[in-house]
Design an enzyme around this catalytic site. Structure first.
Site, short mmCIF file in Angstrom:
data_model
loop_
_atom_site.label_atom_id
_atom_site.label_comp_id
_atom_site.label_asym_id
_atom_site.label_seq_id
_atom_site.Cartn_x
_atom_site.Cartn_y
_atom_site.Cartn_z
N PRO A 48 79.82 23.73 76.44
CA PRO A 48 79.20 23.22 75.22
C PRO A 48 78.66 21.81 75.43
CG PRO A 48 81.59 23.28 74.99
CD PRO A 48 81.26 23.92 76.29
N GLU A 49 77.51 21.50 74.85
CA GLU A 49 76.97 20.15 74.91
C GLU A 49 77.10 19.49 73.54
OE1 GLU A 49 74.01 18.90 77.42
OE2 GLU A 49 73.73 20.78 78.50
#
Ligand SMILES: [Zn+2]
Length: 297
Positions: free
Chosen positions: A2-3
């Site tokens: 995830p960013e």
């Protein structure tokens, strides 16, 4: 992985569904999920209330108040926080306490109001939860394990001038600098490539050759690409469900370079190139982002 935009969607979910509720009981179903925690997590959480949901880069935390919800202003700052590292595949779900147990459920947390519980589900067990002391950072209080992480560009605490100064002193390639969490946090491989394409910068451009206006332009593009991803991710979040699935799937259709090898540049039509970069890939347009003579990988 995830960013920042994906993690921000989770933070917003936690803020609306978990903040202000008092923990009745927590249960650890897999010891790896609390491997970095110094104490007994269920005992540390019982009777305490997450005051809010906070984020810096890809790190999430819930400052913990003793006892129930705040009674008014002037209350003491929380001394500890529950920190969540989502790792590669970690998910935080807010679900009905009676809903079936997920296959990879690691930690669950019920609340005194008997409402939806918080579940930490993590297939690959790289993620983990821990209770950590808060430190009063230079800009705002953050949990101790996050104190060495620089503010992210969407935080009010991010100082553009200081970033530009430190960036030029770093004397490295611009993409390497964007991924350096001690300089700027929350910019992953995907958003670095997208922002560099928008700013027409090659990833190996030496940082000391960047002018102040160019750095300001790049920062504006980093913020724009993250904000757009956030808007797209945010719209799908309207149910009783807080989720990070480790993919930034919803933003895929809007990507200009990342994962688009040999496809035409959306600006000039030149086929996008893929180059090896730090055991990963860098995507760029050979024409819009020419390789500098003094390239610094
Ligand atoms: Zn191009």
């Amino acid at each position: 992985m995830p960013e920042l935009p994906e993690v921000e969607v989770v933070r917003r979910g936690l803020e609306s569904w978990v903040a202000g509720r008092t923990v009745a009981a927590a249960e650890v179903l897999h010891p790896r999920a609390v491997r970095r925690n110094a104490g007994d997590l269920p005992a540390q959480l019982k009777g305490r209330t997450p005051a809010s949901a906070e984020r810096r880069g890809k790190y999430l935390w819930l400052p913990l108040r003793d006892g129930g919800p705040a009674e008014g202003p002037g209350e003491e700052e929380p001394g500890e926080a529950l920190v969540a590292h989502l790792g590669m595949s970690g998910q935080l779900l807010v679900v009905d306490p009676l809903s079936p147990i997920e296959k990879h459920l690691r930690v669950r947390m019920g609340f005194t109001d008997g409402g939806p519980e918080l579940r930490f589900v993590d297939q690959r067990t790289f993620g983990h939860l821990l209770v950590a002391p808060m430190t009063s950072g230079p800009a705002r209080p953050v949990p101790e394990p996050i104190a060495h992480i620089a503010p992210d560009p969407l935080e009010a605490a991010f100082d553009d001038e200081r970033f530009a100064e430190r960036l030029r002193l770093r004397r490295t390639g611009i993409k390497r600098a964007l991924l350096d969490q001690s300089l700027i946090s929350g910019v992953g491989n995907i958003y670095a490539d997208e922002a560099l394409w928008r700013a027409r910068l090659h990833w190996a451009r030496p940082t000391e050759t960047l002018t102040r206006p160019k750095i300001a332009e790049l920062l504006a593009e980093v913020r724009a690409v993250m904000t757009e991803a956030l808007e797209q991710g945010g719209t799908s979040f309207d149910s009783l469900y807080v989720n990070v699935n480790g993919e930034s799937g919803y933003f895929d259709r809007s990507l200009a370079v990342y994962g688009r090898r040999d496809e035409p540049c959306r600006r000039c039509g030149t086929p996008i190139r893929r180059e090896a970069f730090m055991n990963r890939s860098s995507y760029s347009c050979p024409k819009c982002q020419p390789r500098p003579r003094n390239a610094r990988p």
